[in-house]
Motif scaffolding. Structure first.
Motif, PDB file in Angstrom:
ATOM      1  N   ASN A 347      35.096  12.980 -61.956  1.00 57.88           N
ATOM      2  CA  ASN A 347      35.620  12.053 -61.055  1.00 57.88           C
ATOM      3  C   ASN A 347      36.223  10.709 -63.033  1.00 57.88           C
ATOM      4  O   ASN A 347      36.951  10.036 -61.707  1.00 57.88           O
ATOM      5  N   ASN A 381      39.005   6.967 -65.643  1.00 51.20           N
ATOM      6  CA  ASN A 381      38.886   7.140 -63.704  1.00 51.20           C
ATOM      7  C   ASN A 381      40.372   8.354 -63.912  1.00 51.20           C
ATOM      8  O   ASN A 381      41.087   8.173 -64.097  1.00 51.20           O
ATOM      9  N   SER A 383      40.584  11.035 -61.333  1.00 52.72           N
ATOM     10  CA  SER A 383      40.371  10.961 -59.766  1.00 52.72           C
ATOM     11  C   SER A 383      41.817  11.104 -59.402  1.00 52.72           C
ATOM     12  O   SER A 383      42.336  12.061 -58.538  1.00 52.72           O
ATOM     13  N   SER A 384      42.511  10.303 -59.835  1.00 54.77           N
ATOM     14  CA  SER A 384      44.171   9.947 -59.642  1.00 54.77           C
ATOM     15  C   SER A 384      45.442  10.671 -60.722  1.00 54.77           C
ATOM     16  O   SER A 384      45.856  10.951 -60.276  1.00 54.77           O
ATOM     17  N   LYS A 407      41.895  19.182 -66.242  1.00 55.33           N
ATOM     18  CA  LYS A 407      41.607  18.377 -65.013  1.00 55.33           C
ATOM     19  C   LYS A 407      42.121  19.512 -64.131  1.00 55.33           C
ATOM     20  O   LYS A 407      42.954  20.300 -63.865  1.00 55.33           O
TER      21      LYS A 407
END
Length: 407
Positions: A347, A381, A383-384, A407
């Motif tokens: 992530n 980051n 993850s989002s 991703k």
């Protein structure tokens, strides 16, 4: 959190294939909560007479104003539009969400638009469509639209009653693939009218996809029973960019005649990439058209084939600092930064880079998702981030390094 603003400057090739002229500038702003949602898209066209960018034919500004309550839930979303014919932005559509505390999520979502009333001879606000008694597989209540995929952030609609202009339009049911929720299917069942069935799925690791859209009709006063089906095939290259899109059509009438799919429309793209930053540098377009085969009788004989319709060269992608009034182009540093150590995690992506000046993250469309500075390294980051291809550009005193991220 302030909204990001990203600009793209494009250049169109003239008919001689050599002379380039600036064509448009598009800037984007993003919602600080649902960061993948564009809250403003402004396109200015180049005016050769005034030597300036203006709202011209094809230019305009779209803007969404979002109101949330103290819990962060979307209450209303207003859509405004302005073009060269309107001196100020005009409110065109608004969304209103209703929540039930016992459920915790929006149960009704209503769209209203300006419709002409012949009784009063003026535009009045009327309900255009709505979703009622909504059931969700997941929702973060931070949606700002119900788009055709029923997906945005964590938003996943399972079922709803649909209405158009206040009239019942059938029940909606949606299913999602267990491994990839972006592969989904839905059915709208309209009693006495028929069913519309839609399915989309990815076909390879590059994000290529297909969808089938089938409508089944029930016999009524206007038409006999039957069905139509269109199929669209979109292929992406290993950069994640679309290289072809083709639409095929089939109907029960053609099946009865022993016919198969017929190519109705299609486009192909030939893309060259920036030698250092791995972003599009030139795109040539081909369209599927009827072309005359007889020069002496141009209207007497046709065949369908792909022909080149346009060619576009892109300038460097540029980041517009909000309020700065200047565009800073991304320029190659000229040397490779070989002393950069990049580590890929589930992530996050982290790196060490002595003499670090800055680092940027670009999405597949060249938009800047992140701009940061640091000393000897940094962490991104992921993850989002929405699913897709990204490019991490790391600039140091010793050079620049670009790293692909999937991703």
């Amino acid at each position: 959190m302030t909204s990001k603003a990203v600009s793209r400057l494009t250049f169109e090739v003239s008919k001689d294939g050599k002379t380039y002229s600036p064509f448009w500038i598009t800037t984007y702003k993003y919602d600080p909560v649902v960061q993948s949602f564009v809250t403003e898209q402004k396109t200015l066209m180049w005016n050769a007479d005034s030597a300036a960018y203006v709202f011209g034919d094809g230019g305009g500004c779209k803007r969404w104003n979002i109101v949330r309550d103290a819990r962060g839930r979307v209450l209303t979303s207003e859509y405004w539009y302005q073009d060269y014919s309107t001196p100020t932005p005009q409110l065109k559509q608004r969304l209103t969400a209703t929540y039930a505390d016992s459920v915790g999520h929006a149960v009704d979502i209503k769209y209203e638009g300006l419709e002409y009333d012949y009784n009063t001879n003026e535009d009045v606000w009327q309900e255009t469509e709505s979703y009622r008694s909504i059931k969700w597989a997941a929702t973060d209540d931070q949606y700002v639209d119900i788009d055709a995929s029923f997906l945005q952030g964590e938003q996943r609609m399972l079922a709803a009653d649909t209405y158009y202009a206040g009239q019942a339009n059938g029940t909606l049911s949606v299913t999602y693939d267990a491994k990839n929720v972006e592969d989904y299917a839905y059915v709208i069942d309209q009693p006495g009218v028929g069913k519309q069935e839609f399915k989309i799925w990815t076909t390879d690791a590059n994000g290529s996809y297909e969808y089938h859209n089938k409508t089944t009709y029930i016999a009524n006063d206007y038409q006999g029973s039957g069905w139509d089906l269109d199929s669209v095939v979109v292929k992406n290259d290993d950069h994640g960019y679309t290289v072809s899109q083709e639409k095929f059509l089939l109907s029960d009438v053609k099946v009865a005649n022993g016919e198969g799919y017929e190519l109705q429309d299609g486009n192909k793209y030939h893309i060259t990439y920036h030698p250092e930053y791995d972003i599009p540098q030139s795109v040539a377009y081909e369209g599927y058209y009827y072309i005359s085969t007889d020069p002496d009788n141009p209207w007497g004989s046709f065949e369908q084939r792909y022909v080149e319709t346009k060619r576009t060269d892109y300038s460097d992608y540029i980041n517009a600092a909000e309020g700065a009034g200047e565009f800073t182009a991304i320029k190659p540093v000229g040397k490779s930064a070989v002393d950069i150590d990049v580590r890929m995690g589930a992530n996050q992506v982290s790196f060490t880079a002595p003499g670090l000046k800055s680092y940027r993250l670009f999405d597949a469309k060249g938009r800047v998702c992140l701009l940061a500075t640091g000393r000897d390294g940094g962490t991104v980051n992921t993850s989002s981030l929405p699913k897709g291809q990204y490019l991490l550009q790391i600039v140091t005193a010793n050079g620049v390094k670009c790293v692909k991220i999937a991703k």
